[in-house]
Write a protein that holds these residues in place. Structure first.
Motif, PDB file in Angstrom:
ATOM      1  N   GLY A  62      -6.714  -5.115   0.788  1.00  0.00           N
ATOM      2  CA  GLY A  62      -7.214  -4.306   2.035  1.00  0.00           C
ATOM      3  C   GLY A  62      -6.739  -3.067   1.568  1.00  0.00           C
ATOM      4  N   SER A  63      -7.047  -1.978   2.404  1.00  0.00           N
ATOM      5  CA  SER A  63      -6.954  -0.472   2.090  1.00  0.00           C
ATOM      6  C   SER A  63      -6.502   0.294   3.253  1.00  0.00           C
ATOM      7  CB  SER A  63      -8.114   0.140   1.433  1.00  0.00           C
ATOM      8  OG  SER A  63      -9.165   0.037   2.406  1.00  0.00           O
ATOM      9  N   ILE A  64      -5.942   1.352   2.992  1.00  0.00           N
ATOM     10  CA  ILE A  64      -5.565   2.433   4.207  1.00  0.00           C
ATOM     11  C   ILE A  64      -6.147   3.702   3.454  1.00  0.00           C
ATOM     12  CG2 ILE A  64      -3.999   3.396   5.500  1.00  0.00           C
ATOM     13  CD1 ILE A  64      -2.591   0.900   5.694  1.00  0.00           C
ATOM     14  N   GLY A  65      -7.129   4.430   4.218  1.00  0.00           N
ATOM     15  CA  GLY A  65      -7.545   5.495   3.517  1.00  0.00           C
ATOM     16  C   GLY A  65      -8.125   5.249   1.952  1.00  0.00           C
ATOM     17  N   THR A  66      -7.371   6.025   1.090  1.00  0.00           N
ATOM     18  CA  THR A  66      -7.921   5.754  -0.400  1.00  0.00           C
ATOM     19  C   THR A  66      -6.947   4.806  -1.159  1.00  0.00           C
ATOM     20  OG1 THR A  66      -6.804   7.684  -1.016  1.00  0.00           O
ATOM     21  CG2 THR A  66      -9.053   7.875  -0.616  1.00  0.00           C
ATOM     22  N   THR A  67      -5.915   4.148  -0.564  1.00  0.00           N
ATOM     23  CA  THR A  67      -4.927   3.588  -1.157  1.00  0.00           C
ATOM     24  C   THR A  67      -5.195   1.965  -1.083  1.00  0.00           C
ATOM     25  OG1 THR A  67      -3.327   5.267  -0.803  1.00  0.00           O
ATOM     26  CG2 THR A  67      -2.398   2.840  -1.354  1.00  0.00           C
ATOM     27  N   LYS A  68      -5.693   1.397  -2.173  1.00  0.00           N
ATOM     28  CA  LYS A  68      -5.882  -0.053  -1.922  1.00  0.00           C
ATOM     29  C   LYS A  68      -5.145  -1.156  -2.735  1.00  0.00           C
ATOM     30  CE  LYS A  68      -9.858   0.314  -4.843  1.00  0.00           C
ATOM     31  NZ  LYS A  68     -11.249  -0.151  -5.209  1.00  0.00           N
ATOM     32  N   PHE A  69      -5.030  -2.304  -2.153  1.00  0.00           N
ATOM     33  CA  PHE A  69      -4.683  -3.451  -2.986  1.00  0.00           C
ATOM     34  C   PHE A  69      -5.636  -4.540  -2.962  1.00  0.00           C
ATOM     35  CE2 PHE A  69      -2.508  -7.660  -2.779  1.00  0.00           C
ATOM     36  CZ  PHE A  69      -1.771  -7.566  -3.791  1.00  0.00           C
ATOM     37  N   ASP A  70      -5.817  -4.978  -4.382  1.00  0.00           N
ATOM     38  CA  ASP A  70      -6.668  -6.163  -4.541  1.00  0.00           C
ATOM     39  C   ASP A  70      -5.881  -7.334  -5.136  1.00  0.00           C
ATOM     40  OD1 ASP A  70      -9.132  -5.069  -3.627  1.00  0.00           O
ATOM     41  OD2 ASP A  70      -9.000  -3.402  -5.061  1.00  0.00           O
ATOM     42  N   ALA A  71      -5.602  -8.397  -4.698  1.00  0.00           N
ATOM     43  CA  ALA A  71      -4.822  -9.402  -5.322  1.00  0.00           C
ATOM     44  C   ALA A  71      -6.080 -10.359  -6.016  1.00  0.00           C
ATOM     45  CB  ALA A  71      -4.528 -10.633  -4.082  1.00  0.00           C
TER      46      ALA A  71
ATOM     47  N   LEU B 141       0.827  -1.181  -0.027  1.00  0.00           N
ATOM     48  CA  LEU B 141       0.004   0.136   0.028  1.00  0.00           C
ATOM     49  C   LEU B 141       0.898   1.207  -0.052  1.00  0.00           C
ATOM     50  CD1 LEU B 141      -2.825  -1.357   2.611  1.00  0.00           C
ATOM     51  CD2 LEU B 141      -3.065  -0.866   0.178  1.00  0.00           C
ATOM     52  N   GLY B 142       2.201   1.055  -0.791  1.00  0.00           N
ATOM     53  CA  GLY B 142       3.083   2.273  -0.875  1.00  0.00           C
ATOM     54  C   GLY B 142       3.567   2.724   0.692  1.00  0.00           C
ATOM     55  N   THR B 143       3.515   4.006   0.984  1.00  0.00           N
ATOM     56  CA  THR B 143       4.054   4.377   2.213  1.00  0.00           C
ATOM     57  C   THR B 143       3.051   4.283   3.278  1.00  0.00           C
ATOM     58  OG1 THR B 143       3.346   6.351   1.681  1.00  0.00           O
ATOM     59  CG2 THR B 143       5.645   6.005   1.094  1.00  0.00           C
ATOM     60  N   GLU B 144       1.883   3.934   2.819  1.00  0.00           N
ATOM     61  CA  GLU B 144       0.656   3.824   3.783  1.00  0.00           C
ATOM     62  C   GLU B 144       0.862   2.637   4.803  1.00  0.00           C
ATOM     63  OE1 GLU B 144      -1.421   6.064   4.680  1.00  0.00           O
ATOM     64  OE2 GLU B 144      -0.523   7.229   2.918  1.00  0.00           O
ATOM     65  N   GLY B 145       1.252   1.441   4.003  1.00  0.00           N
ATOM     66  CA  GLY B 145       1.287  -0.079   4.806  1.00  0.00           C
ATOM     67  C   GLY B 145       1.531  -1.133   3.905  1.00  0.00           C
ATOM     68  N   THR B 146       0.901  -2.078   4.593  1.00  0.00           N
ATOM     69  CA  THR B 146       1.071  -3.517   3.877  1.00  0.00           C
ATOM     70  C   THR B 146       0.000  -4.434   4.306  1.00  0.00           C
ATOM     71  OG1 THR B 146       3.348  -3.368   3.991  1.00  0.00           O
ATOM     72  CG2 THR B 146       2.732  -5.563   3.204  1.00  0.00           C
TER      73      THR B 146
END
Length: 93
Positions: A78-87, A7-12
């Motif tokens: 998952g997501s944090i704020g508007t940053t998301k990851f979809d596998a 999730l970039g700098t936001e997390g993982t």
């Protein structure tokens, strides 16, 4: 842990599997805003089943979300704020 999504700098977002009980687990861990409550989500969906989601305003992480998935494909993310990851669907073994 068997996989992770950035999730970039936001997390993982982390996907884990426990061979002893056949369960997958997804957690979204914060990095940039750790300690500050912000919208954070983790989800897991086993093929043919309903998506399991943990979503809220969390300071450190969302999840864990668990589901029995031995021998079945899973979709996760998952997501944090508007940053998301979809596998994509995978980890079918």
């Amino acid at each position: 842990m068997i996989d992770k999504g950035s999730l970039g700098t936001e997390g993982t977002v982390y996907l884990s599997y426990n061979a002893a009980n056949g369960k997958n687990c997804v957690s979204t861990m914060k990095a940039a805003a750790a300690g500050t409550a912000t919208a954070t989500t983790a989800y897991l969906q086993v093929a043919g089943s309903t998506r399991q989601t943990d979503s809220g305003s969390y300071s450190w992480f969302a999840g864990p979300v668990t589901a029995s998935a031995a021998g079945q494909c899973v979709t996760w993310g998952g997501s944090i704020g508007t940053t998301k990851f979809d596998a994509p669907s995978g980890h079918c073994g």
